[in-house]
Write a protein that holds these residues in place. Structure first.
Motif, PDB file in Angstrom:
ATOM      1  N   LEU A  10       0.819  -1.211   0.000  1.00 29.02           N
ATOM      2  CA  LEU A  10       0.000   0.000   0.000  1.00 29.02           C
ATOM      3  C   LEU A  10       0.856   1.265   0.000  1.00 29.02           C
ATOM      4  CD1 LEU A  10      -2.868  -0.924   2.485  1.00 29.02           C
ATOM      5  CD2 LEU A  10      -3.035  -0.601   0.019  1.00 29.02           C
ATOM      6  N   LEU A  11       1.900   1.263   0.780  1.00 26.36           N
ATOM      7  CA  LEU A  11       2.775   2.425   0.830  1.00 26.36           C
ATOM      8  C   LEU A  11       3.519   2.619  -0.490  1.00 26.36           C
ATOM      9  CD1 LEU A  11       3.735   4.699   2.662  1.00 26.36           C
ATOM     10  CD2 LEU A  11       5.562   3.212   3.437  1.00 26.36           C
ATOM     11  N   THR A  12       3.958   1.530  -1.092  1.00 23.29           N
ATOM     12  CA  THR A  12       4.644   1.613  -2.377  1.00 23.29           C
ATOM     13  C   THR A  12       3.708   2.147  -3.455  1.00 23.29           C
ATOM     14  OG1 THR A  12       6.031  -0.252  -1.747  1.00 23.29           O
ATOM     15  CG2 THR A  12       5.948   0.286  -4.077  1.00 23.29           C
ATOM     16  N   ALA A  13       2.491   1.627  -3.476  1.00 23.46           N
ATOM     17  CA  ALA A  13       1.517   2.097  -4.471  1.00 23.46           C
ATOM     18  C   ALA A  13       1.161   3.562  -4.254  1.00 23.46           C
ATOM     19  CB  ALA A  13       0.269   1.228  -4.416  1.00 23.46           C
ATOM     20  N   SER A  14       1.019   3.977  -3.009  1.00 22.93           N
ATOM     21  CA  SER A  14       0.672   5.375  -2.739  1.00 22.93           C
ATOM     22  C   SER A  14       1.810   6.317  -3.125  1.00 22.93           C
ATOM     23  CB  SER A  14       0.280   5.562  -1.275  1.00 22.93           C
ATOM     24  OG  SER A  14       1.377   5.292  -0.436  1.00 22.93           O
ATOM     25  N   ILE A  15       3.045   5.896  -2.943  1.00 25.25           N
ATOM     26  CA  ILE A  15       4.172   6.731  -3.353  1.00 25.25           C
ATOM     27  C   ILE A  15       4.216   6.852  -4.873  1.00 25.25           C
ATOM     28  CG2 ILE A  15       6.697   6.854  -3.435  1.00 25.25           C
ATOM     29  CD1 ILE A  15       6.707   5.684  -0.619  1.00 25.25           C
ATOM     30  N   LEU A  16       3.945   5.756  -5.567  1.00 29.38           N
ATOM     31  CA  LEU A  16       3.928   5.807  -7.028  1.00 29.38           C
ATOM     32  C   LEU A  16       2.799   6.691  -7.551  1.00 29.38           C
ATOM     33  CD1 LEU A  16       4.784   2.122  -7.943  1.00 29.38           C
ATOM     34  CD2 LEU A  16       6.225   4.143  -8.239  1.00 29.38           C
ATOM     35  N   VAL A  17       1.615   6.602  -6.945  1.00 38.25           N
ATOM     36  CA  VAL A  17       0.493   7.451  -7.356  1.00 38.25           C
ATOM     37  C   VAL A  17       0.789   8.914  -7.053  1.00 38.25           C
ATOM     38  CG1 VAL A  17      -1.933   7.990  -6.841  1.00 38.25           C
ATOM     39  CG2 VAL A  17      -1.228   5.621  -7.204  1.00 38.25           C
ATOM     40  N   LEU A  18       1.370   9.180  -5.902  1.00 37.48           N
ATOM     41  CA  LEU A  18       1.720  10.550  -5.547  1.00 37.48           C
ATOM     42  C   LEU A  18       2.760  11.120  -6.496  1.00 37.48           C
ATOM     43  CD1 LEU A  18       1.361  12.878  -3.515  1.00 37.48           C
ATOM     44  CD2 LEU A  18       3.223  11.863  -2.195  1.00 37.48           C
ATOM     45  N   SER A  19       3.739  10.313  -6.874  1.00 36.81           N
ATOM     46  CA  SER A  19       4.750  10.797  -7.814  1.00 36.81           C
ATOM     47  C   SER A  19       4.134  11.029  -9.190  1.00 36.81           C
ATOM     48  CB  SER A  19       5.931   9.841  -7.891  1.00 36.81           C
ATOM     49  OG  SER A  19       5.505   8.570  -8.315  1.00 36.81           O
ATOM     50  N   LEU A  20       3.149  10.224  -9.590  1.00 32.93           N
ATOM     51  CA  LEU A  20       2.453  10.448 -10.861  1.00 32.93           C
ATOM     52  C   LEU A  20       1.692  11.771 -10.833  1.00 32.93           C
ATOM     53  CD1 LEU A  20       1.591   9.266 -13.639  1.00 32.93           C
ATOM     54  CD2 LEU A  20      -0.395   8.339 -12.444  1.00 32.93           C
ATOM     55  N   PHE A  21       0.997  12.052  -9.725  1.00 32.43           N
ATOM     56  CA  PHE A  21       0.289  13.327  -9.596  1.00 32.43           C
ATOM     57  C   PHE A  21       1.248  14.517  -9.624  1.00 32.43           C
ATOM     58  CE2 PHE A  21      -3.395  11.087  -7.416  1.00 32.43           C
ATOM     59  CZ  PHE A  21      -4.207  11.166  -8.539  1.00 32.43           C
ATOM     60  N   ILE A  22       2.374  14.384  -8.979  1.00 32.43           N
ATOM     61  CA  ILE A  22       3.351  15.481  -8.971  1.00 32.43           C
ATOM     62  C   ILE A  22       3.875  15.731 -10.369  1.00 32.43           C
ATOM     63  CG2 ILE A  22       5.666  16.134  -8.178  1.00 32.43           C
ATOM     64  CD1 ILE A  22       4.976  14.833  -5.498  1.00 32.43           C
ATOM     65  N   VAL A  23       4.166  14.680 -11.120  1.00 36.74           N
ATOM     66  CA  VAL A  23       4.662  14.839 -12.485  1.00 36.74           C
ATOM     67  C   VAL A  23       3.586  15.456 -13.378  1.00 36.74           C
ATOM     68  CG1 VAL A  23       5.424  13.562 -14.537  1.00 36.74           C
ATOM     69  CG2 VAL A  23       6.396  13.043 -12.318  1.00 36.74           C
ATOM     70  N   LEU A  24       2.340  15.039 -13.197  1.00 38.04           N
ATOM     71  CA  LEU A  24       1.256  15.607 -13.997  1.00 38.04           C
ATOM     72  C   LEU A  24       1.014  17.069 -13.656  1.00 38.04           C
ATOM     73  CD1 LEU A  24      -1.309  12.666 -14.085  1.00 38.04           C
ATOM     74  CD2 LEU A  24       0.185  13.466 -15.923  1.00 38.04           C
ATOM     75  N   LEU A  25       1.201  17.444 -12.410  1.00 35.42           N
ATOM     76  CA  LEU A  25       1.031  18.846 -12.014  1.00 35.42           C
ATOM     77  C   LEU A  25       2.160  19.739 -12.531  1.00 35.42           C
ATOM     78  CD1 LEU A  25      -0.284  18.558  -8.355  1.00 35.42           C
ATOM     79  CD2 LEU A  25      -1.547  19.261 -10.382  1.00 35.42           C
ATOM     80  N   GLN A  26       3.317  19.150 -12.792  1.00 35.81           N
ATOM     81  CA  GLN A  26       4.429  19.930 -13.331  1.00 35.81           C
ATOM     82  C   GLN A  26       4.160  20.365 -14.767  1.00 35.81           C
ATOM     83  OE1 GLN A  26       7.911  17.520 -12.858  1.00 35.81           O
ATOM     84  NE2 GLN A  26       8.232  18.158 -10.744  1.00 35.81           N
ATOM     85  N   GLY A  27       3.341  19.628 -15.470  1.00 37.59           N
ATOM     86  CA  GLY A  27       2.973  20.029 -16.820  1.00 37.59           C
ATOM     87  C   GLY A  27       3.635  19.217 -17.903  1.00 37.59           C
ATOM     88  N   GLU A  28       4.849  18.819 -17.734  1.00 39.29           N
ATOM     89  CA  GLU A  28       5.550  18.043 -18.745  1.00 39.29           C
ATOM     90  C   GLU A  28       5.657  16.597 -18.276  1.00 39.29           C
ATOM     91  OE1 GLU A  28       9.245  19.451 -20.217  1.00 39.29           O
ATOM     92  OE2 GLU A  28       8.650  21.527 -19.964  1.00 39.29           O
ATOM     93  N   TRP A  29       5.048  15.699 -19.012  1.00 36.53           N
ATOM     94  CA  TRP A  29       5.109  14.289 -18.662  1.00 36.53           C
ATOM     95  C   TRP A  29       6.259  13.638 -19.409  1.00 36.53           C
ATOM     96  CZ3 TRP A  29       4.441  10.216 -15.840  1.00 36.53           C
ATOM     97  CH2 TRP A  29       4.568   8.961 -16.393  1.00 36.53           C
TER      98      TRP A  29
END
Length: 124
Positions: A10-29
């Motif tokens: 669960l912690l690993t999946a949540s870190i991966l989802v959080l990092s995906l959201f951060i990358v998407l918020l940066q604008g450049e994927w």
């Protein structure tokens, strides 16, 4: 053991989802930016889990014992207070156990190793 595996996943999946959201918020994927963000986010649970692992092993117990002994031996009031609380100078300090130590340590380690491997394969 089963709860450690579930919490780690669960912690690993949540870190991966959080990092995906951060990358998407940066604008450049890009895959490189995802790996970089995931690596930086994985450092936090790995460091916290490592600190808790060292703390549970009793590494800091000697330091805490020394400070307690110094504090109680400096004044008569400190000795009387320690006597009333039932603490003796010879009593070692017991380290606490935490349930999140191994999930933090394992999820951080897994993600660090995966992001390092992904970083090398992307660069090739």
């Amino acid at each position: 053991m089963k709860s450690i595996i579930i919490r780690t996943c669960l912690l690993t999946a949540s870190i991966l989802v959080l990092s995906l959201f951060i990358v998407l918020l940066q604008g450049e994927w890009s895959l490189v930016s995802f790996v970089n963000v995931a690596f930086l986010l994985a450092l936090l649970p790995f460091i916290i889990g490592g600190f808790l692992f060292v703390y549970e092993g009793g590494f800091f117990s000697g330091v805490m014992y020394g400070f307690r002994r110094l504090h109680t031996s400096r004044s008569k009031a400190g000795r009387y207070l320690a006597e009333l609380q039932g603490l003796s100078d010879e009593q070692p300090v017991q380290a606490k156990k935490f349930t999140v130590t191994y999930p933090l340590l394992f999820s951080g380690l897994i993600l660090l190793l995966l992001t390092i491997a992904a970083g090398y394969t992307i660069q090739l």
